[in-house]
Scaffold this motif. Structure first.
Motif, PDB file in Angstrom:
ATOM      1  N   TYR A   8     -44.220  -0.216  76.420  1.00  0.00           N
ATOM      2  CA  TYR A   8     -42.951   0.501  76.339  1.00  0.00           C
ATOM      3  C   TYR A   8     -42.190   0.417  77.664  1.00  0.00           C
ATOM      4  O   TYR A   8     -42.751   0.152  78.730  1.00  0.00           O
ATOM      5  CB  TYR A   8     -43.172   1.963  75.950  1.00  0.00           C
ATOM      6  CG  TYR A   8     -44.020   2.765  76.901  1.00  0.00           C
ATOM      7  CD1 TYR A   8     -43.475   3.298  78.067  1.00  0.00           C
ATOM      8  CD2 TYR A   8     -45.368   3.011  76.625  1.00  0.00           C
ATOM      9  CE1 TYR A   8     -44.247   4.047  78.941  1.00  0.00           C
ATOM     10  CE2 TYR A   8     -46.156   3.751  77.497  1.00  0.00           C
ATOM     11  CZ  TYR A   8     -45.584   4.266  78.654  1.00  0.00           C
ATOM     12  OH  TYR A   8     -46.359   4.996  79.521  1.00  0.00           O
ATOM     13  N   ALA A   9     -40.885   0.668  77.579  1.00  0.00           N
ATOM     14  CA  ALA A   9     -40.015   0.707  78.758  1.00  0.00           C
ATOM     15  C   ALA A   9     -39.504   2.131  78.949  1.00  0.00           C
ATOM     16  O   ALA A   9     -39.359   2.889  77.980  1.00  0.00           O
ATOM     17  CB  ALA A   9     -38.840  -0.253  78.584  1.00  0.00           C
ATOM     18  N   THR A  10     -39.213   2.492  80.192  1.00  0.00           N
ATOM     19  CA  THR A  10     -38.748   3.850  80.476  1.00  0.00           C
ATOM     20  C   THR A  10     -37.314   3.879  80.993  1.00  0.00           C
ATOM     21  O   THR A  10     -36.778   4.944  81.288  1.00  0.00           O
ATOM     22  CB  THR A  10     -39.666   4.531  81.511  1.00  0.00           C
ATOM     23  OG1 THR A  10     -39.715   3.734  82.699  1.00  0.00           O
ATOM     24  CG2 THR A  10     -41.074   4.707  80.946  1.00  0.00           C
ATOM     25  N   ASN A  11     -36.682   2.719  81.134  1.00  0.00           N
ATOM     26  CA  ASN A  11     -35.257   2.671  81.480  1.00  0.00           C
ATOM     27  C   ASN A  11     -34.661   1.369  80.965  1.00  0.00           C
ATOM     28  O   ASN A  11     -35.382   0.440  80.590  1.00  0.00           O
ATOM     29  CB  ASN A  11     -35.024   2.845  82.992  1.00  0.00           C
ATOM     30  CG  ASN A  11     -35.643   1.723  83.808  1.00  0.00           C
ATOM     31  OD1 ASN A  11     -35.221   0.569  83.706  1.00  0.00           O
ATOM     32  ND2 ASN A  11     -36.639   2.056  84.622  1.00  0.00           N
ATOM     33  N   GLY A  12     -33.333   1.303  80.955  1.00  0.00           N
ATOM     34  CA  GLY A  12     -32.651   0.158  80.365  1.00  0.00           C
ATOM     35  C   GLY A  12     -32.893  -1.150  81.080  1.00  0.00           C
ATOM     36  O   GLY A  12     -33.062  -2.195  80.443  1.00  0.00           O
ATOM     37  N   ARG A  13     -32.916  -1.123  82.397  1.00  0.00           N
ATOM     38  CA  ARG A  13     -33.139  -2.362  83.153  1.00  0.00           C
ATOM     39  C   ARG A  13     -34.547  -2.896  82.914  1.00  0.00           C
ATOM     40  O   ARG A  13     -34.739  -4.104  82.749  1.00  0.00           O
ATOM     41  CB  ARG A  13     -32.887  -2.090  84.644  1.00  0.00           C
ATOM     42  CG  ARG A  13     -33.181  -3.255  85.570  1.00  0.00           C
ATOM     43  CD  ARG A  13     -32.478  -4.518  85.164  1.00  0.00           C
ATOM     44  NE  ARG A  13     -31.041  -4.372  85.035  1.00  0.00           N
ATOM     45  CZ  ARG A  13     -30.260  -5.296  84.510  1.00  0.00           C
ATOM     46  NH1 ARG A  13     -30.796  -6.404  83.998  1.00  0.00           N
ATOM     47  NH2 ARG A  13     -28.967  -5.110  84.430  1.00  0.00           N
ATOM     48  N   GLU A  14     -35.523  -2.006  82.902  1.00  0.00           N
ATOM     49  CA  GLU A  14     -36.901  -2.409  82.618  1.00  0.00           C
ATOM     50  C   GLU A  14     -37.001  -3.016  81.217  1.00  0.00           C
ATOM     51  O   GLU A  14     -37.707  -4.006  81.004  1.00  0.00           O
ATOM     52  CB  GLU A  14     -37.811  -1.183  82.732  1.00  0.00           C
ATOM     53  CG  GLU A  14     -39.289  -1.495  82.575  1.00  0.00           C
ATOM     54  CD  GLU A  14     -40.153  -0.242  82.707  1.00  0.00           C
ATOM     55  OE1 GLU A  14     -41.183  -0.323  83.387  1.00  0.00           O
ATOM     56  OE2 GLU A  14     -39.793   0.799  82.123  1.00  0.00           O
ATOM     57  N   LEU A  15     -36.267  -2.449  80.268  1.00  0.00           N
ATOM     58  CA  LEU A  15     -36.278  -2.956  78.898  1.00  0.00           C
ATOM     59  C   LEU A  15     -35.827  -4.415  78.846  1.00  0.00           C
ATOM     60  O   LEU A  15     -36.458  -5.242  78.181  1.00  0.00           O
ATOM     61  CB  LEU A  15     -35.369  -2.103  78.014  1.00  0.00           C
ATOM     62  CG  LEU A  15     -35.104  -2.669  76.619  1.00  0.00           C
ATOM     63  CD1 LEU A  15     -36.378  -2.684  75.782  1.00  0.00           C
ATOM     64  CD2 LEU A  15     -33.998  -1.887  75.911  1.00  0.00           C
ATOM     65  N   LEU A  16     -34.732  -4.741  79.514  1.00  0.00           N
ATOM     66  CA  LEU A  16     -34.209  -6.111  79.476  1.00  0.00           C
ATOM     67  C   LEU A  16     -35.240  -7.108  79.988  1.00  0.00           C
ATOM     68  O   LEU A  16     -35.417  -8.198  79.428  1.00  0.00           O
ATOM     69  CB  LEU A  16     -32.921  -6.203  80.294  1.00  0.00           C
ATOM     70  CG  LEU A  16     -31.735  -5.384  79.771  1.00  0.00           C
ATOM     71  CD1 LEU A  16     -30.529  -5.561  80.682  1.00  0.00           C
ATOM     72  CD2 LEU A  16     -31.390  -5.746  78.347  1.00  0.00           C
TER      73      LEU A  16
END
Length: 242
Positions: A33-41
């Motif tokens: 899982y990701a915890t912020n938008g930049r990490e998600l990308l």
């Protein structure tokens, strides 16, 4: 095939609740899982999920911004927005999300969402169209930049990034050279080397280098040189003679 799902949620309790519910589904594979938008990308590039359950409100890059950036990529996952506010539902569908979920997540509502996902993933993908683009949308940092493809002189791969050099500016993106070449279909671009994509309209000269390799000299006062691999020379000469 299992449905590969990634969760992007900064609130621990909301994230753990969604993880628990999705773990009950036999055909779901949960990715990190990701915890912020930049990490998600970054993580989408690495894991290539089929679906992202995306919180509307996150640090660094909010969910709607991250969704727009994902939509600009060739390999784009389905998006399910998760929000505590029902008024965000309209925005979710404007961004072509497959569904939205209100927090706290209701198991019955989640099952409806998963059924929508199953139906969407079971449909055959449409064949890509190769129309010539009048504009190129490029993701750079936290923004989307619109570029006229005809102004691109060349692009070069630099480690994990690609630098796009236009007549006046330079842009850095996570798009690969292969993805960029596909988007520029219809224009006069040629892959001279594994790390270079060149607009042949800006070529001035072709000079021998060594061991059968060449350099392209580009138009302009700087006389920039771009390498041409030995394996590409023959095809390049044919293109230049067309």
């Amino acid at each position: 095939m299992p449905i590969r799902i990634m969760i992007a949620e900064d609130e621990r309790l909301a994230r753990e609740e969604l993880i628990y519910l999705l773990q009950q589904e036999a055909d779901v594979e949960l990715l990190p899982y990701a915890t912020n938008g930049r990490e998600l990308l970054d993580m989408v590039d690495e894991h290539q999920p089929d679906v992202v359950f995306l919180d509307m409100k996150m640090p660094e890059l909010e969910g709607d911004q991250a969704a727009r950036m994902l939509a600009a990529r060739k390999q784009q996952p389905l998006i399910v927005f998760c929000t505590a506010y029902e008024e965000f539902a309209v925005n979710a569908f404007k961004l072509h999300a497959v569904d939205y979920l209100l927090k706290p997540t209701e198991p019955k509502r989640l099952e409806e969402t998963l059924q929508r996902i199953r139906e969407r993933l079971s449909k055959p993908k449409a064949e890509p169209t190769h129309t010539k683009r009048s504009k190129l949308l490029v993701e750079e940092n936290n923004r989307l930049v619109v570029i006229d493809p005809a102004t691109i002189v060349y692009a070069v791969r630099e480690e994990r990034f690609v630098q796009i050099h236009t007549q006046t500016d330079t842009y850095t993106t996570r798009m690969t050279l292969t993805q960029l070449a596909q988007k520029l279909h219809g224009y006069d671009f040629f892959r001279t080397h594994k790390s270079y994509l060149v607009n042949l309209q800006y070529v001035k000269e072709l000079e021998p280098w060594f061991n059968g390799a060449y350099n392209l000299i580009l138009k302009g006062e700087q006389r920039l040189r771009v390498p041409v691999s030995r394996t590409s020379v023959k095809d390049l000469l044919k293109r230049l003679e067309e």
